[in-house]
Design an enzyme around this catalytic site. Structure first.
Site, PDB file in Angstrom:
ATOM      1  N   ASP A 108       0.861  -1.180   0.000  1.00  0.00           N
ATOM      2  CA  ASP A 108       0.000   0.000   0.000  1.00  0.00           C
ATOM      3  C   ASP A 108       0.891   1.221   0.000  1.00  0.00           C
ATOM      4  O   ASP A 108       2.102   1.103  -0.177  1.00  0.00           O
ATOM      5  CB  ASP A 108      -0.914  -0.057   1.245  1.00  0.00           C
ATOM      6  CG  ASP A 108      -2.233   0.677   1.038  1.00  0.00           C
ATOM      7  OD1 ASP A 108      -2.206   1.896   0.760  1.00  0.00           O
ATOM      8  OD2 ASP A 108      -3.291   0.048   1.161  1.00  0.00           O
TER       9      ASP A 108
ATOM     10  N   ILE B 104      -8.660  -2.909   1.543  1.00  0.00           N
ATOM     11  CA  ILE B 104      -7.887  -4.107   1.881  1.00  0.00           C
ATOM     12  C   ILE B 104      -6.820  -4.420   0.836  1.00  0.00           C
ATOM     13  O   ILE B 104      -5.897  -5.167   1.108  1.00  0.00           O
ATOM     14  CB  ILE B 104      -8.824  -5.322   2.067  1.00  0.00           C
ATOM     15  CG1 ILE B 104      -9.547  -5.674   0.758  1.00  0.00           C
ATOM     16  CG2 ILE B 104      -9.854  -5.033   3.172  1.00  0.00           C
ATOM     17  CD1 ILE B 104     -10.329  -6.981   0.812  1.00  0.00           C
ATOM     18  N   LYS B 105      -6.960  -3.870  -0.364  1.00  0.00           N
ATOM     19  CA  LYS B 105      -5.977  -4.056  -1.449  1.00  0.00           C
ATOM     20  C   LYS B 105      -5.489  -5.505  -1.544  1.00  0.00           C
ATOM     21  O   LYS B 105      -4.297  -5.761  -1.684  1.00  0.00           O
ATOM     22  CB  LYS B 105      -4.802  -3.092  -1.274  1.00  0.00           C
ATOM     23  CG  LYS B 105      -5.221  -1.617  -1.428  1.00  0.00           C
ATOM     24  CD  LYS B 105      -4.036  -0.670  -1.513  1.00  0.00           C
ATOM     25  CE  LYS B 105      -4.456   0.772  -1.701  1.00  0.00           C
ATOM     26  NZ  LYS B 105      -5.180   1.367  -0.560  1.00  0.00           N
ATOM     27  N   ARG B 106      -6.411  -6.454  -1.497  1.00  0.00           N
ATOM     28  CA  ARG B 106      -6.038  -7.852  -1.667  1.00  0.00           C
ATOM     29  C   ARG B 106      -5.963  -8.178  -3.155  1.00  0.00           C
ATOM     30  O   ARG B 106      -6.434  -7.408  -4.004  1.00  0.00           O
ATOM     31  CB  ARG B 106      -7.053  -8.776  -0.979  1.00  0.00           C
ATOM     32  CG  ARG B 106      -7.315  -8.502   0.517  1.00  0.00           C
ATOM     33  CD  ARG B 106      -6.083  -8.610   1.385  1.00  0.00           C
ATOM     34  NE  ARG B 106      -6.399  -8.744   2.803  1.00  0.00           N
ATOM     35  CZ  ARG B 106      -6.074  -7.877   3.758  1.00  0.00           C
ATOM     36  NH1 ARG B 106      -5.395  -6.772   3.472  1.00  0.00           N
ATOM     37  NH2 ARG B 106      -6.387  -8.106   5.022  1.00  0.00           N
TER      38      ARG B 106
END
Lengths: 311, 311
Positions: A108, B104-106
């Protein structure tokens, strides 16, 4: 930790990591039923089944391999109970002397990557106290945000003597959609690989860097190029076995002395009891089936490793 | 859910999402101290402080904005207790009528992305029962692995009427390292943007797709191009305020009718009480400071939105 990992790989002659990705269908019925009897068919019940299954697998393979790689998504899908099972698994594996690679693929902007790095590799401060929230030894990191999304992980690695594996070329069928696109005549994964090598130079262990790379077993030609571009980068190789990567394709991932790569298998080991080849073990001896599958995989990979590994 | 989100944005004339990223220094001392008195200076204590802080912020802003965006890393860093605070925050916000975007940037290979999608947007099966483990309405997704890493999220979105925002051009300083590299004369983020538009065509709501995009406020020229490339994609815009993005730079992210974008601010709202501008509220009235900051942000953005928004 990178030095401990490379040392253990040599001692065991086993550049192998067991992926602890316990989908419920991989868990024998009697293990699930016992957990459900105690906790019901609930998230807690699923988590209890996973914990028991993992303990048996880990007990069976912990003297054969240097490391395990729990895939956090397989725990996260069971919510808070699943996350507790993840933490329990990390702790249990470390108690058994295994090195734990958290397959979390986080990444991130800077301040957020810092929080992830603290969560998984480092410590977090609460008032006068510090805690290691998840406590893995390594974790996987996604590079899409560039240096300032990765650097916080490297900073924590240096402080804690831990490591990361950055996604360079992934093992899945559509990994080429973006990763293979040509930039100034060379695919994106090469540019990412060069960056990984450069980041790695800033955080060196004895032979290899704290900053490793993920390169899928399903693309051996790319593995060969990336091996050359990242000579001091330990390569974590997923995709052997169930995803279609073969031992014969793995040779290029190693350096000439037989070091430099560690190959993951998940389903092929933890769900070996479901395969015809290991059916003789039966459902109750799933740990022994996993041990045999791990031994077979180690033998398979030793066969193709450069001769330097016989030292 | 995309239709509900676009409708709420219009009703409130507020294309604004409040980022619930509660770093401990953002939480007033009295809130921390109360939590630590009950739970000690522990992960549980930190989680309790976050929960109380979030409840106050959410109560103060829930009638002004359509949505909130908790950044899961800020919870994950406090381990299992932090994850419980994340879940508690998601539930509390939904009870208050807010739409929840889990940041969550999964993103992973197919079977693993499926597990993440179940965890955050869908349901997981345990025996005869199903559970919604985290229960967000939207989540953010990393595209580095290509279609088969994103498709499982889209499948769950269709089944559950939920949505995702795929990272296209992120707001951080080094986002250009890979995202801006030219492929056949056009930067990677444009190729990703086109893919997002194509994925989106397969999962359309009334005006906008279930598949949104993240484009940082810090790069308005790129926002303009991406707006054209993805006409039916709702753009989630981080980087306003603390990261340096200004309202004047936001106009290109909207379509001509004033729809099509939702702008995030985290620190600028939840930690408004620490800013000179809102110091008059004092540390104890941090909720009111957040409300005023949210109102000011909405006014600031309305000023630059295309005139169609006055309908």
């Amino acid at each position: 930790m990178i030095d401990r990992l490379t040392k253990r790989i040599k001692e065991l002659k086993a550049p192998v990591v067991v992926g602890l990705d316990p989908m419920l269908p991989y868990i024998p019925a009697q293990v699930r039923e016992t957990a459900f009897r105690e906790h019901g068919e609930t998230l807690k019940g699923a988590a209890a089944a996973i914990e028991e299954f993992n303990r048996t697998i880990v007990d069976a393979i912990c003297d054969l391999v240097p490391a395990v790689k729990p895939q956090i998504a397989m725990y996260e899908q069971f919510g808070l109970a699943g996350m507790a099972a993840y933490k329990q698994t990390v702790d249990y594996c470390r108690d058994k002397g295994l090195i734990v690679i958290g397959d979390i693929k986080r990444g991130d902007i800077g301040s957020t990557s810092s929080a992830y790095a603290r969560a998984h590799l480092g410590h977090v401060q609460v008032g006068q106290n510090t805690f290691a929230p998840f406590g893995e030894d390594f974790c996987t990191v996604n590079p899409y945000l560039g240096t300032d999304g990765v650097q916080p992980f490297i900073d924590v690695c240096k402080a804690e003597k831990k490591g990361i594996f950055v996604l360079v070329k992934t093992s899945n069928p559509s990994s080429g959609e973006f990763q293979d696109r040509l930039i100034d005549g060379r695919p994106l994964y090469e540019w990412v690989g060069e960056k990984v090598a450069a980041w790695g130079e800033t955080a060196m262990g004895e032979e290899y860097s704290y900053v490793g790379a993920v390169v899928g077993a399903t693309y051996p030609k790319m593995g060969e190029i990336l091996r050359r571009l990242m000579p001091r980068t330990l390569i974590l190789v997923p995709g052997y076995g169930a995803q279609g990567g073969t031992a014969d394709g793995l040779a290029p991932y190693f350096n000439e002395d037989g070091s430099g790569a560690i190959v993951n298998s998940s389903r092929g080991i933890i769900a070996a009891w479901k395969e015809e080849k290991y059916a003789a073990f039966g459902e109750r001896r799933y740990g022994e089936a996993a041990r045999q599958a791990a031994a077979d995989m180690i033998a398979d990979i030793r066969r193709v490793m450069p001769s330097g590994s016989d030292r």
